[in-house]
Design an enzyme around this catalytic site. Structure first.
Site, PDB file in Angstrom:
ATOM      1  N   LYS A  14       0.845  -1.116  -0.283  1.00  0.00           N
ATOM      2  CA  LYS A  14       0.114  -0.148  -0.068  1.00  0.00           C
ATOM      3  C   LYS A  14       0.878   1.176  -0.256  1.00  0.00           C
ATOM      4  CE  LYS A  14      -2.176  -1.303   3.297  1.00  0.00           C
ATOM      5  NZ  LYS A  14      -1.296  -2.659   3.956  1.00  0.00           N
ATOM      6  N   ARG A  88      -9.387   0.099   8.436  1.00  0.00           N
ATOM      7  CA  ARG A  88      -9.365  -1.164   9.114  1.00  0.00           C
ATOM      8  C   ARG A  88     -10.232  -1.861   9.551  1.00  0.00           C
ATOM      9  NH1 ARG A  88      -2.980  -0.371   9.445  1.00  0.00           N
ATOM     10  NH2 ARG A  88      -2.788  -1.985   9.098  1.00  0.00           N
ATOM     11  N   ARG A 127      11.362  -5.879   4.172  1.00  0.00           N
ATOM     12  CA  ARG A 127      12.161  -4.527   4.552  1.00  0.00           C
ATOM     13  C   ARG A 127      12.853  -4.221   4.962  1.00  0.00           C
ATOM     14  NH1 ARG A 127       5.890  -2.035   6.015  1.00  0.00           N
ATOM     15  NH2 ARG A 127       5.811  -3.392   7.144  1.00  0.00           N
ATOM     16  N   ARG A 160      11.640  -2.195  10.732  1.00  0.00           N
ATOM     17  CA  ARG A 160      10.230  -1.798  11.817  1.00  0.00           C
ATOM     18  C   ARG A 160       9.911  -3.218  12.832  1.00  0.00           C
ATOM     19  NH1 ARG A 160       5.381  -0.114   8.278  1.00  0.00           N
ATOM     20  NH2 ARG A 160       4.274  -0.760  10.053  1.00  0.00           N
ATOM     21  N   ARG A 171      -0.549  -9.501  13.340  1.00  0.00           N
ATOM     22  CA  ARG A 171      -0.533  -8.616  12.123  1.00  0.00           C
ATOM     23  C   ARG A 171      -1.817  -9.801  11.173  1.00  0.00           C
ATOM     24  NH1 ARG A 171       4.488  -5.756  10.011  1.00  0.00           N
ATOM     25  NH2 ARG A 171       2.668  -4.003   8.871  1.00  0.00           N
TER      26      ARG A 171
HETATM   27  P1  AP5 Z   1       5.095  -1.893   1.913  1.00  0.00           P
HETATM   28  O1  AP5 Z   1       4.476  -0.597   1.354  1.00  0.00           O
HETATM   29  O2  AP5 Z   1       5.891  -1.506   3.116  1.00  0.00           O
HETATM   30  O3  AP5 Z   1       3.499  -2.208   2.489  1.00  0.00           O
HETATM   31  P2  AP5 Z   1       2.063  -1.777   2.560  1.00  0.00           P
HETATM   32  O4  AP5 Z   1       1.050  -2.561   2.272  1.00  0.00           O
HETATM   33  O5  AP5 Z   1       2.183  -0.323   2.628  1.00  0.00           O
HETATM   34  O6  AP5 Z   1       2.279  -2.706   4.406  1.00  0.00           O
HETATM   35  P3  AP5 Z   1       2.585  -2.123   5.770  1.00  0.00           P
HETATM   36  O7  AP5 Z   1       3.180  -2.757   6.568  1.00  0.00           O
HETATM   37  O8  AP5 Z   1       2.974  -0.282   5.995  1.00  0.00           O
HETATM   38  O9  AP5 Z   1       0.802  -1.796   6.547  1.00  0.00           O
HETATM   39  P4  AP5 Z   1       0.115  -2.039   7.308  1.00  0.00           P
HETATM   40  O10 AP5 Z   1      -1.286  -2.029   7.216  1.00  0.00           O
HETATM   41  O11 AP5 Z   1      -0.090  -2.668   7.848  1.00  0.00           O
HETATM   42  O12 AP5 Z   1       1.259  -1.029   8.248  1.00  0.00           O
HETATM   43  P5  AP5 Z   1       0.647   0.678   8.461  1.00  0.00           P
HETATM   44  O13 AP5 Z   1       1.972   0.866   8.931  1.00  0.00           O
HETATM   45  O14 AP5 Z   1      -1.012   0.537   7.989  1.00  0.00           O
HETATM   46  O15 AP5 Z   1       5.493  -3.064   1.201  1.00  0.00           O
HETATM   47  C1  AP5 Z   1       5.972  -4.060   2.166  1.00  0.00           C
HETATM   48  C2  AP5 Z   1       7.562  -4.074   1.851  1.00  0.00           C
HETATM   49  O16 AP5 Z   1       7.294  -4.728  -0.033  1.00  0.00           O
HETATM   50  C3  AP5 Z   1       8.262  -3.529   0.942  1.00  0.00           C
HETATM   51  O17 AP5 Z   1       9.974  -3.198   1.817  1.00  0.00           O
HETATM   52  C4  AP5 Z   1       8.802  -2.741  -0.179  1.00  0.00           C
HETATM   53  O18 AP5 Z   1       9.488  -2.510  -0.254  1.00  0.00           O
HETATM   54  C5  AP5 Z   1       7.713  -3.961  -0.750  1.00  0.00           C
HETATM   55  N1  AP5 Z   1       7.382  -4.181  -2.172  1.00  0.00           N
HETATM   56  C6  AP5 Z   1       6.027  -3.204  -1.801  1.00  0.00           C
HETATM   57  N2  AP5 Z   1       5.955  -4.196  -3.126  1.00  0.00           N
HETATM   58  C7  AP5 Z   1       6.159  -4.468  -3.689  1.00  0.00           C
HETATM   59  C8  AP5 Z   1       6.196  -5.837  -4.826  1.00  0.00           C
HETATM   60  N3  AP5 Z   1       5.148  -5.432  -5.678  1.00  0.00           N
HETATM   61  N4  AP5 Z   1       6.705  -6.836  -5.516  1.00  0.00           N
HETATM   62  C9  AP5 Z   1       8.341  -7.053  -4.145  1.00  0.00           C
HETATM   63  N5  AP5 Z   1       7.811  -6.452  -3.195  1.00  0.00           N
HETATM   64  C10 AP5 Z   1       7.463  -4.461  -3.273  1.00  0.00           C
HETATM   65  O19 AP5 Z   1       0.225   0.390  10.639  1.00  0.00           O
HETATM   66  C11 AP5 Z   1       1.358  -0.473  11.202  1.00  0.00           C
HETATM   67  C12 AP5 Z   1       0.149  -0.143  12.432  1.00  0.00           C
HETATM   68  O20 AP5 Z   1      -0.717   0.765  12.774  1.00  0.00           O
HETATM   69  C13 AP5 Z   1      -1.321  -1.540  12.541  1.00  0.00           C
HETATM   70  O21 AP5 Z   1      -0.334  -2.935  12.918  1.00  0.00           O
HETATM   71  C14 AP5 Z   1      -1.845  -0.893  13.411  1.00  0.00           C
HETATM   72  O22 AP5 Z   1      -1.401  -1.519  14.958  1.00  0.00           O
HETATM   73  C15 AP5 Z   1      -1.558   0.276  13.367  1.00  0.00           C
HETATM   74  N6  AP5 Z   1      -2.623   0.970  12.588  1.00  0.00           N
HETATM   75  C16 AP5 Z   1      -2.210   1.834  11.101  1.00  0.00           C
HETATM   76  N7  AP5 Z   1      -3.864   2.353  11.017  1.00  0.00           N
HETATM   77  C17 AP5 Z   1      -4.736   1.703  11.704  1.00  0.00           C
HETATM   78  C18 AP5 Z   1      -5.913   1.785  11.915  1.00  0.00           C
HETATM   79  N8  AP5 Z   1      -6.242   2.413  10.799  1.00  0.00           N
HETATM   80  N9  AP5 Z   1      -6.692   1.596  13.151  1.00  0.00           N
HETATM   81  C19 AP5 Z   1      -5.897   0.707  13.546  1.00  0.00           C
HETATM   82  N10 AP5 Z   1      -4.642   0.635  13.747  1.00  0.00           N
HETATM   83  C20 AP5 Z   1      -3.713   1.699  12.941  1.00  0.00           C
END
Ligand code: AP5
Length: 213
Positions: A14, A88, A127, A160, A171
């Protein structure tokens, strides 16, 4: 305000897709980044959220929706907003609908990044993130040119806390229980556009750009 939601499991890509959309006029709103900023600033919210995030659990709906509400009010008209990691839960999705009613905006699409668990585990464990600017790399698929330092500002890259193997499992479980039901919620509204997120980074970005015109 016109908005797009990026939906998909942790590590589906994402944030990686969002960087391209942000270069194309979207205001990128990542609740994960907003929460990590609170952790960096060591605010009371950051301390509470940091504990939950390190365990792979969600921060409360009230806190997250409050953050979004605060961000949207000043820029309610004429903007294109990209939600990454929000909503979410069903409660968050319903409250986002309420916010649109209040602010006069609407959701134009929900881009669903589809990616199986085994691909996710490899992506998250490889990552690396810049501790200063938050830029995201991958040891194999998107390595920094300088190895262990950020290409933009030279800061050290780190893993991270929530990308440890046991937290990744939690997760994925929380995603399946609390976020996956949103796919049906938005399908019923005719908003879901699915993308095969197992493709290369360039192909996924291209597919999403095509979908959003
Ligand atoms: P990346 O682009 O970083 O993936 P992502 O989907 O953004 O992953 P996140 O871990 O950031 O998502 P998340 O939803 O768990 O975390 P968030 O920060 O929102 O890509 C991942 C890796 O793969 C990278 O190394 C990239 O280079 C590689 N990659 C990407 N695309 C690729 C491809 N096509 N091919 C190969 N490699 C690729 O949330 C973190 C925490 O915050 C949650 O767990 C929760 O505790 C809290 N939180 C956040 N939002 C909320 C909410 N709305 N409600 C409640 N808690 C929340």
């Amino acid at each position: 305000m016109e908005a797009v939601v990026l939906l998909g499991p942790p590590g589906a890509g994402k944030g990686t897709v969002a960087t391209v959309l942000a270069e194309n006029g979207y205001r990128h709103v990542s609740t994960g980044e907003l929460l990590r900023e609170q952790i960096r600033l060591q605010t009371p919210l950051g301390r509470e959220a940091g504990q939950l995030m390190a365990e792979g659990k969600f921060v409360s709906d009230a806190v997250v929706v409050g953050m979004i509400r605060g961000m949207l009010e000043p820029s309610a008209t004429g903007t294109r907003v990209l939600f990454d990691g929000f909503p979410r839960t069903l409660v968050q999705a319903e409250q986002l609908d309420d916010l649109f009613t209040i602010l006069g905006g609407s959701l134009s699409a929900v881009v669903l990044l589809e990616c199986p668990d085994e691909v996710i585990v490899e992506r998250l464990s490889g990552r690396r993130t810049c501790q200063k600017c938050g830029a995201v790399y991958h040891l194999k698929y998107n390595p920094a040119l300088s190895g262990e330092r950020c290409d933009s500002d030279g800061s050290e890259l780190e893993q991270r806390l929530d990308d440890r193997a046991e937290t990744i499992r939690e997760r994925l479980k929380v995603y399946a229980e609390q976020t996956a039901p949103l796919v049906d919620y938005y399908r019923k509204k005719g908003l879901v556009r699915a993308v095969d997120a197992t493709q290369s980074i360039d192909n996924v970005r291209h597919a999403v750009m095509e979908l959003l015109g």
